[in-house]
Motif scaffolding. Structure first.
Motif, PDB file in Angstrom:
ATOM      1  N   UNK A  42      -9.997  23.651 -19.038  1.00  0.00           N
ATOM      2  CA  UNK A  42      -9.722  24.994 -19.526  1.00  0.00           C
ATOM      3  C   UNK A  42      -8.247  25.309 -19.697  1.00  0.00           C
ATOM      4  N   UNK A  43      -7.372  24.311 -19.474  1.00  0.00           N
ATOM      5  CA  UNK A  43      -5.932  24.545 -19.537  1.00  0.00           C
ATOM      6  C   UNK A  43      -5.355  24.058 -20.858  1.00  0.00           C
ATOM      7  N   UNK A  44      -4.084  24.394 -21.082  1.00  0.00           N
ATOM      8  CA  UNK A  44      -3.408  23.902 -22.277  1.00  0.00           C
ATOM      9  C   UNK A  44      -3.127  22.409 -22.185  1.00  0.00           C
ATOM     10  N   UNK A  45      -3.391  21.836 -21.027  1.00  0.00           N
ATOM     11  CA  UNK A  45      -3.148  20.414 -20.789  1.00  0.00           C
ATOM     12  C   UNK A  45      -4.409  19.572 -20.974  1.00  0.00           C
ATOM     13  N   UNK A  46      -5.470  20.157 -21.517  1.00  0.00           N
ATOM     14  CA  UNK A  46      -6.774  19.496 -21.553  1.00  0.00           C
ATOM     15  C   UNK A  46      -6.743  18.152 -22.272  1.00  0.00           C
ATOM     16  N   UNK A  47      -5.879  17.994 -23.265  1.00  0.00           N
ATOM     17  CA  UNK A  47      -5.824  16.737 -24.013  1.00  0.00           C
ATOM     18  C   UNK A  47      -4.919  15.695 -23.343  1.00  0.00           C
ATOM     19  N   UNK A  48      -4.285  16.071 -22.243  1.00  0.00           N
ATOM     20  CA  UNK A  48      -3.380  15.170 -21.528  1.00  0.00           C
ATOM     21  C   UNK A  48      -4.091  14.588 -20.300  1.00  0.00           C
ATOM     22  N   UNK A  49      -3.461  13.686 -19.555  1.00  0.00           N
ATOM     23  CA  UNK A  49      -4.153  13.001 -18.458  1.00  0.00           C
ATOM     24  C   UNK A  49      -4.604  13.939 -17.333  1.00  0.00           C
ATOM     25  N   UNK A  50      -5.755  13.593 -16.769  1.00  0.00           N
ATOM     26  CA  UNK A  50      -6.214  14.178 -15.505  1.00  0.00           C
ATOM     27  C   UNK A  50      -6.192  13.040 -14.497  1.00  0.00           C
ATOM     28  N   UNK A  51      -5.253  13.073 -13.567  1.00  0.00           N
ATOM     29  CA  UNK A  51      -5.034  11.962 -12.642  1.00  0.00           C
ATOM     30  C   UNK A  51      -5.462  12.385 -11.243  1.00  0.00           C
ATOM     31  N   UNK A  52      -6.441  11.667 -10.713  1.00  0.00           N
ATOM     32  CA  UNK A  52      -6.942  11.955  -9.367  1.00  0.00           C
ATOM     33  C   UNK A  52      -6.284  11.018  -8.366  1.00  0.00           C
ATOM     34  N   UNK A  53      -5.816  11.587  -7.261  1.00  0.00           N
ATOM     35  CA  UNK A  53      -5.227  10.794  -6.181  1.00  0.00           C
ATOM     36  C   UNK A  53      -5.947  11.152  -4.890  1.00  0.00           C
ATOM     37  N   UNK A  54      -6.564  10.148  -4.259  1.00  0.00           N
ATOM     38  CA  UNK A  54      -7.209  10.374  -2.981  1.00  0.00           C
ATOM     39  C   UNK A  54      -6.183  10.125  -1.876  1.00  0.00           C
ATOM     40  N   UNK A  55      -5.566  11.191  -1.421  1.00  0.00           N
ATOM     41  CA  UNK A  55      -4.474  11.067  -0.467  1.00  0.00           C
ATOM     42  C   UNK A  55      -4.942  10.566   0.900  1.00  0.00           C
ATOM     43  N   UNK A  56      -6.221  10.755   1.196  1.00  0.00           N
ATOM     44  CA  UNK A  56      -6.727  10.280   2.478  1.00  0.00           C
ATOM     45  C   UNK A  56      -6.702   8.773   2.594  1.00  0.00           C
TER      46      UNK A  56
ATOM     47  N   UNK B 124     -15.064   4.263  11.396  1.00  0.00           N
ATOM     48  CA  UNK B 124     -15.221   3.675  12.728  1.00  0.00           C
ATOM     49  C   UNK B 124     -16.651   3.198  12.957  1.00  0.00           C
ATOM     50  N   UNK B 125     -17.629   4.001  12.516  1.00  0.00           N
ATOM     51  CA  UNK B 125     -19.033   3.645  12.722  1.00  0.00           C
ATOM     52  C   UNK B 125     -19.414   2.381  11.956  1.00  0.00           C
ATOM     53  N   UNK B 126     -18.804   2.177  10.803  1.00  0.00           N
ATOM     54  CA  UNK B 126     -19.132   1.021   9.970  1.00  0.00           C
ATOM     55  C   UNK B 126     -18.223  -0.176  10.238  1.00  0.00           C
ATOM     56  N   UNK B 127     -17.249  -0.010  11.137  1.00  0.00           N
ATOM     57  CA  UNK B 127     -16.342  -1.099  11.448  1.00  0.00           C
ATOM     58  C   UNK B 127     -15.360  -1.403  10.341  1.00  0.00           C
ATOM     59  N   UNK B 128     -14.972  -0.364   9.602  1.00  0.00           N
ATOM     60  CA  UNK B 128     -14.053  -0.526   8.473  1.00  0.00           C
ATOM     61  C   UNK B 128     -12.773   0.244   8.728  1.00  0.00           C
ATOM     62  N   UNK B 129     -11.704  -0.148   8.052  1.00  0.00           N
ATOM     63  CA  UNK B 129     -10.519   0.695   8.007  1.00  0.00           C
ATOM     64  C   UNK B 129     -10.776   1.824   7.016  1.00  0.00           C
ATOM     65  N   UNK B 130      -9.990   2.886   7.099  1.00  0.00           N
ATOM     66  CA  UNK B 130     -10.151   3.987   6.139  1.00  0.00           C
ATOM     67  C   UNK B 130      -9.927   3.496   4.715  1.00  0.00           C
ATOM     68  N   UNK B 131      -8.917   2.634   4.520  1.00  0.00           N
ATOM     69  CA  UNK B 131      -8.639   2.131   3.180  1.00  0.00           C
ATOM     70  C   UNK B 131      -9.818   1.327   2.643  1.00  0.00           C
ATOM     71  N   UNK B 132     -10.415   0.482   3.499  1.00  0.00           N
ATOM     72  CA  UNK B 132     -11.567  -0.312   3.067  1.00  0.00           C
ATOM     73  C   UNK B 132     -12.756   0.577   2.730  1.00  0.00           C
ATOM     74  N   UNK B 133     -12.946   1.643   3.520  1.00  0.00           N
ATOM     75  CA  UNK B 133     -14.033   2.570   3.234  1.00  0.00           C
ATOM     76  C   UNK B 133     -13.806   3.277   1.905  1.00  0.00           C
ATOM     77  N   UNK B 134     -12.576   3.712   1.654  1.00  0.00           N
ATOM     78  CA  UNK B 134     -12.294   4.388   0.383  1.00  0.00           C
ATOM     79  C   UNK B 134     -12.553   3.468  -0.812  1.00  0.00           C
TER      80      UNK B 134
END
Length: 461
Positions: free
Chosen positions: A196-210, A441-451
């Motif tokens: 809905x913005x004037x930027x709609x035709x430009x990139x939408x970049x998602x960053x998972x900071x976690x 922790x429950x799956x025995x993974x690091x956070x990065x591996x889970x992501x």
């Protein structure tokens, strides 16, 4: 998108500051008046019709900012709808934060960037000119006439109110903070804001900071130059540069390490950064939308999250209600997901029995929409009959219709290893209500591996 010409009052006892700001604003099409003291400012406001105020925080040799805060509180008390932008030095950010608590719309640091000044003015004016939020919710049909909300399913009044505000602020440059429990659809709302913005035709970049460690943060967000570190064999653009002219979506903003928060604040404030290993400053034109399932207000109170960063992100706040507060939307969402599953598994007859629908509506859904989707998907994977009944939904989720705990192991050939891994991750997300640390922790993974696995299986939405 330039706003309509505005009349702006500049309040500063430094003639040089007044002259500089007046020139910048005149070139942008705005009219200005000036006042050199709080008394002159209040008199000008009482006798004039202003759309915005630019205010310094000090008017004497005393640099505590008390005069500026007192003036701001008087302006906000008498003209609560009048946006006030504060001018302060970078070293006085705490003073600017105190001003934000007292009702300021934003703050500009000295020395300022002219583009940043215009952006702040346009954003403040756009928000001030928005219609007041209505007590009565807009209908779904009214919202659909104003924008593309097709990706967000439901008619619940709380949800309609969120979408109403989102559509109204989407055309502005305002930073937006989206809060809500895991699985409520925060990314979908971020995408709505971008469309809905004037930027709609430009990139939408998602960053998972976690998923970003402190050691990777600078390189990932700001890029690096060749030779910046051992494995830096080529120049690499960071996420902010990739998102330039578009929207950057900072997901899980509450998980940013404290050491990285000040670096993030700097680029949000000045719209400039230096790639890792470079001394050359680069500018970026980007709209910032962020999201979190954490209570940032509580984190600010304990010092876990910077208050100045919080105000920079939180110009507009949108809170998505959990699914348990939208029970009327549960079957609408279920039908939407069933439609997808029919096409995905080539099972046009797939449906739910009335008993199954009633059960779905009665569940608390700690994992929200994501958990509902995973429950239906799992049932469709592990059953071969057309109408999914209560036992199909509960047995595969780990409980029977009578409440007894079961731990079924699929028959050989019923699921691939990837499908089993995905199902276990979904189950862990449900059990730990989306808490990434506990799930890892429950799956025995690091956070990065889970992501990485969340991205692989499409569970990071």
């Amino acid at each position: 998108m330039p706003s309509e010409p505005a009349t702006i009052l500049l309040i500063d006892d430094d003639p040089g500051v007044i002259a500089s700001l007046a020139l910048v604003l005149k070139q942008a099409g705005h009219r200005t008046s000036s006042a050199a003291s709080p008394a002159q400012a209040l008199a000008a406001l009482a006798g004039g019709d202003f759309d915005l105020v630019f205010q310094d925080m000090n008017f004497s040799r005393e640099t505590s900012g008390e005069e500026g805060l007192a003036l701001l509180q008087k302006i906000h008390g008498q003209w609560p709808r009048l946006p006030v932008l504060l001018i302060t030095a970078w070293g006085s950010i705490e003073l600017a934060v105190a001003g934000m608590r007292s009702g300021a719309a934003d703050f500009i640091t000295k020395p300022w960037n002219n583009d940043r000044v215009i952006e702040a003015v346009e954003t403040a004016l756009s928000i001030a000119r928005l219609p007041n939020a209505r007590e009565a919710n807009a209908t779904r049909a009214q919202l659909e006439a104003r924008g593309d909300v097709s990706a967000i399913i439901g008619n619940d009044p709380q949800l309609m109110r969120v979408l109403d505000v989102a559509l109204r602020v989407a055309p502005t440059e305002a930073s937006v903070l989206i809060t809500g429990e895991p699985g409520t659809g925060k990314e979908l709302v971020a995408e709505l804001l971008h469309r809905g913005s004037r930027r709609a035709s430009e990139p939408f970049v998602k960053v998972n900071l976690g998923g970003l460690s402190t050691s990777l943060f600078e390189s990932e967000m700001f890029g690096h130059v060749k030779g910046a570190f051992t494995d830096a064999r080529h120049d690499r653009k960071g996420r902010f540069e990739v998102a330039s002219r578009g929207t950057i979506f900072l997901d899980e903003i509450g998980d940013v390490e404290s050491a990285c928060q000040v670096k993030l604040l700097r680029v949000l404030q000045d719209r400039s950064f230096e790639p890792l290993g470079s001394s050359q400053t680069r500018r970026v034109d980007v709209r910032v939308v962020s999201a979190t399932n954490r209570d940032l207000t509580a984190m600010v109170a304990t010092g876990a999250f910077r208050e100045d960063l919080y105000y920079r992100l939180n110009l507009i706040a949108l809170h998505l209600p959990p699914l348990r507060q939208r029970r009327g939307d549960v079957t609408r969402l279920a039908d939407h997901f069933l439609s997808q599953l029919r096409a995905r598994f080539d099972r046009p007859e797939l449906d739910l029995t009335p008993r199954a629908r009633l059960w779905l509506e009665q569940q608390p859904w700690p994992g929200n929409v994501r958990e509902l989707k995973a429950t239906l998907e799992r049932a469709a994977l592990l059953t071969d009959h057309a109408n999914l009944d209560l036992d199909d939904l509960t047995a595969n989720a780990g409980t029977s219709a009578t409440g007894a705990t079961v731990e079924p192991i699929p028959a050989v050939g019923a699921m691939t290893l990837d499908q089993m891994e995905r199902a276990m991750i979904v189950k862990a997300l449900e059990h730990h209500a989306g808490n990434i640390t506990h799930v890892a922790n429950a799956l025995g993974l690091t956070r990065a591996a889970l992501y990485r696995r969340l991205r692989k299986y499409g569970l990071d939405e």
